[in-house]
Scaffold this active site. Structure first.
Site, PDB file in Angstrom:
ATOM      1  N   SER A   1       0.844  -1.187   0.000  1.00  0.00           N
ATOM      2  CA  SER A   1       0.000   0.000   0.000  1.00  0.00           C
ATOM      3  C   SER A   1       0.884   1.243   0.000  1.00  0.00           C
ATOM      4  CB  SER A   1      -0.966  -0.027   1.188  1.00  0.00           C
ATOM      5  OG  SER A   1      -1.931   0.993   1.071  1.00  0.00           O
TER       6      SER A   1
ATOM      7  N   ASP B   1     -16.137 -16.896 -13.725  1.00  0.00           N
ATOM      8  CA  ASP B   1     -15.302 -17.829 -12.971  1.00  0.00           C
ATOM      9  C   ASP B   1     -14.736 -18.927 -13.858  1.00  0.00           C
ATOM     10  OD1 ASP B   1     -14.143 -19.555 -11.160  1.00  0.00           O
ATOM     11  OD2 ASP B   1     -15.846 -19.666  -9.810  1.00  0.00           O
TER      12      ASP B   1
ATOM     13  N   ASP C   1     -11.259 -19.508 -17.016  1.00  0.00           N
ATOM     14  CA  ASP C   1      -9.949 -20.165 -17.013  1.00  0.00           C
ATOM     15  C   ASP C   1     -10.063 -21.684 -17.068  1.00  0.00           C
ATOM     16  OD1 ASP C   1     -10.986 -20.663 -14.518  1.00  0.00           O
ATOM     17  OD2 ASP C   1      -9.298 -19.827 -13.396  1.00  0.00           O
TER      18      ASP C   1
ATOM     19  N   ASP D   1     -13.839 -22.283  -9.445  1.00  0.00           N
ATOM     20  CA  ASP D   1     -13.191 -22.430  -8.138  1.00  0.00           C
ATOM     21  C   ASP D   1     -13.423 -21.227  -7.231  1.00  0.00           C
ATOM     22  OD1 ASP D   1     -11.726 -20.657  -9.618  1.00  0.00           O
ATOM     23  OD2 ASP D   1      -9.770 -21.525  -9.170  1.00  0.00           O
TER      24      ASP D   1
ATOM     25  N   ASP E   1      -8.568  -5.737  -5.177  1.00  0.00           N
ATOM     26  CA  ASP E   1      -8.202  -4.525  -4.447  1.00  0.00           C
ATOM     27  C   ASP E   1      -8.925  -3.326  -5.045  1.00  0.00           C
ATOM     28  OD1 ASP E   1      -6.992  -2.468  -3.080  1.00  0.00           O
ATOM     29  OD2 ASP E   1      -4.941  -3.164  -3.428  1.00  0.00           O
TER      30      ASP E   1
ATOM     31  N   HIS F   1      -7.015  -5.724  -0.685  1.00  0.00           N
ATOM     32  CA  HIS F   1      -5.917  -4.776  -0.485  1.00  0.00           C
ATOM     33  C   HIS F   1      -4.905  -5.322   0.511  1.00  0.00           C
ATOM     34  CE1 HIS F   1      -3.799  -1.039  -0.520  1.00  0.00           C
ATOM     35  NE2 HIS F   1      -4.004  -0.820   0.760  1.00  0.00           N
TER      36      HIS F   1
END
Length: 589
Positions: free
Chosen positions: A192, A262, A265, A269, A406, A472
């Site tokens: 951060s 989801d 790919d 999962d 994030d 984050h």
């Protein structure tokens, strides 16, 4: 006539002194192979250009410092640096008790937010791992409040960039004095604001560190600051009032995004490996869709996805900074801007006004105020430049990480810095006016093509790791224990395969660059409950087709051509922002 004999005598005295010093250091070095060369108390007299020691104390193992157990015997040195008349950077350097317990490495630790406190937990871990370790209060005491900035521009410079220079310089001198041997390898980690500090180390203090780990770096700090205020006003329109979209509905949006993307790919999962390839349409949840969101709630989501714009009331106006990704909605932080004091920071530091009466929701816009904030804050807080040749030319290695979920520091910024580095590989030897012409001509297609062409050169010194379903500096639902400011894995897993700092150490000291780092989630006993390889961007983890989906061993890294991905106009904003600030030189001292 008398100058020559006197000169000989002077040279002879210097030679004798040099020989005596060499012999002394040799004897000290011999002793230092087992014990420290000087006593801990002797370090009380050490000074640097801006630092003095205030206490130097032997500490036995098991001692508790600020709630953290010190695992080994050590020498605790406390001091203060004053690079300006208004500076008071309180720092600590912890040194292993004996030379035999020291790895020869030093690590300085960054801090998040305004962080007016020394990162003791990280120091306690580092000293157990054999580092000389250091941290500071960044020049002020206190938590997430901006009150310390009003009327104290030098303290902001200390927090923004100078503190770590003072700390690292002191740590190196203390180590060299204590062990009669220099630090062999020096490292920095932070996430951060600590990640921003990490990027500033590479750009502005290239001589200090050999390896750097930057997690979720807020490196374009003025732009990021304005994004935080944009999200604060979007998610909590009235200070102290209810959020504009509930926790339940934000979680519902995430579930819908997962339903859409989801499986992109090849594996369902509970996480989206590459949100940039997700084609989720928020309008399907609005009045024109299934009605699960109101029109106002759809607008809130679009404000978050779309990033900051020049006109608050017109999302078609010029975009200024990137936004949140699909799948991150459950991790949006309605109170982050208020709790972090980022609006008051602008009032205090940029305008020298108390808050209240300065009200950031009322007084800040994303047009002329944005421009003024960027002009004022960049010299002390920004780390935008892709020109890190002074760092890389001496062998420096940089690992950068970001979580896809994030919404505090949008992850596209990290990818865009990678793109900027690939562009810089192409442009760095051109005249400045030609570079500017090339920047203006950038398109998504050319960015992707040049990233494919120059990515390997960048990966010789910079590796980027993007963590799916990670918020984050950690959190959310995905495996994220990877260190470097993200959650730390248990000690048994703090190796180059599972730990970002250990990976950069292996890269620096053995020349082995990390192709992947295994991120994990662990139970209370330290056993992994889920692990997943995080691959060096643009590679992605792909399931091998059989075996436990919670075991990283059943995944491989595959690298698609970037032309198969979407490079957006939003990316171009950040890439141009970076390249156009290639010559930013900050007040280092």
């Amino acid at each position: 006539m008398n100058a020559t004999p006197g000169g000989h005598r002077s040279r002879n005295r210097r030679q004798i002194a040099s020989i005596s010093q060499t012999l002394a250091l040799g004897l000290i070095g011999a002793c230092g192979s087992v014990h420290a060369a000087y006593s801990c108390a002797d370090l009380a007299t050490v000074t640097t250009a801006d630092s003095t020691v205030t206490a130097s104390t032997p500490v036995p193992p098991g001692t508790i410092i600020s709630g953290n157990v010190v695992p080994v015997a050590m020498c605790r040195v406390q001091g203060v640096a004053r690079p300006s008349i208004d500076s008071e950077i309180k720092w600590e350097v912890w040194l292993p008790d004996t030379a035999a317990a020291w790895t020869g490495r030093m690590k300085v630790n960054g801090t998040g937010g305004y962080a007016g406190a020394t990162p003791y937990a990280r120091l306690a871990q580092d000293i157990g791992d054999g580092f000389v370790t250091a941290g500071s209060n960044m020049g002020h005491d206190g938590g997430e409040s901006a009150s310390w900035t009003l009327g104290h521009p030098e303290k902001v410079k200390d927090w923004g960039l100078r503190a770590h220079y003072s700390v690292a310089t002191a740590a190196k001198k203390l180590a060299a004095t204590y062990f009669a041997a220099p630090v062999q390898h020096s490292y920095f980690e932070g996430c951060s604001n600590g990640g921003r500090q990490a990027m500033m180390m590479a750009q502005n203090y290239p001589e200090l560190f050999d390896g750097i780990v930057a997690g979720a770096p807020s490196q374009w700090y003025p732009d990021l600051l304005m994004w935080l205020l944009w999200t604060g006003k979007t998610l909590t329109p009235v200070a102290g009032g209810p959020p504009s979209i509930s926790v339940a509905k934000r979680s519902l949006i995430t579930q819908r995004a997962l339903q859409t993307c989801d499986a992109n790919d090849g594996l369902v999962d509970g996480q989206i490996t590459n949100p940039r390839a997700c084609m989720f349409d928020i309008d399907t949840m609005g009045p024109s869709g299934d009605g699960s969101l109101t029109a106002d709630e759809v607008t809130v989501a679009k404000r978050m996805y779309g990033g900051t714009h020049r006109n608050w009331d017109d999302l078609a106006s010029e975009q200024r900074y990137t936004g949140a990704t699909y799948g991150s909605e459950a991790d949006w932080s309605p109170l982050f801007a208020d709790n972090g004091g980022y609006g008051p920071f602008i009032g205090h530091y940029v305008y020298s006004l108390l808050s209240p009466p300065y009200d950031w929701r009322r007084d800040i816009n994303w047009d002329n105020v944005y421009d003024h904030v960027k002009t004022v804050l960049t010299p002390a807080t920004a780390a935008p430049s892709p020109d890190i040749r002074r760092f890389t030319s001496r062998g420096g290695k940089l690992i950068q990480m970001a979580g896809w979920n994030d919404s505090v520091v949008p992850p596209d910024g990290s990818i865009d810095y990678f793109f900027a580095l690939t562009q810089w590989e192409r442009l760095q030897n051109l005249p400045g006016h030609e570079i500017d012409k090339q920047i203006a001509k950038l398109t998504p297609q050319t960015v992707a093509a040049h990233a494919n062409a120059f990515g390997k050169q960048v990966q010789e010194y910079h590796r980027l790791f993007m963590l799916p379903a990670t918020g984050h500096c950690g959190g959310s639902t995905g495996p994220s224990a990877i260190g470097g400011g993200m959650p730390e894995p248990p000690k048994a897993y703090r190796d180059a395969d599972h730990h970002a700092v250990s990976a950069v150490i292996k890269w620096v000291e053995q020349g082995v660059a990390p192709e992947k780092i295994v991120a994990g989630r662990y139970d209370a006993a330290g056993n992994p409950t889920r692990s997943r390889p995080v691959c060096a961007y643009p590679a992605e983890a792909v399931y091998n087709g059989s075996g436990d989906v919670n075991n990283a061993a059943n995944f491989s890294c595959q690298t698609p051509k970037l032309k198969d991905r979407t490079v957006t106009p939003s990316d171009l904003i950040n890439i141009r922002n970076s390249l156009s600030q290639r010559n930013v030189l900050l007040p280092n001292r």
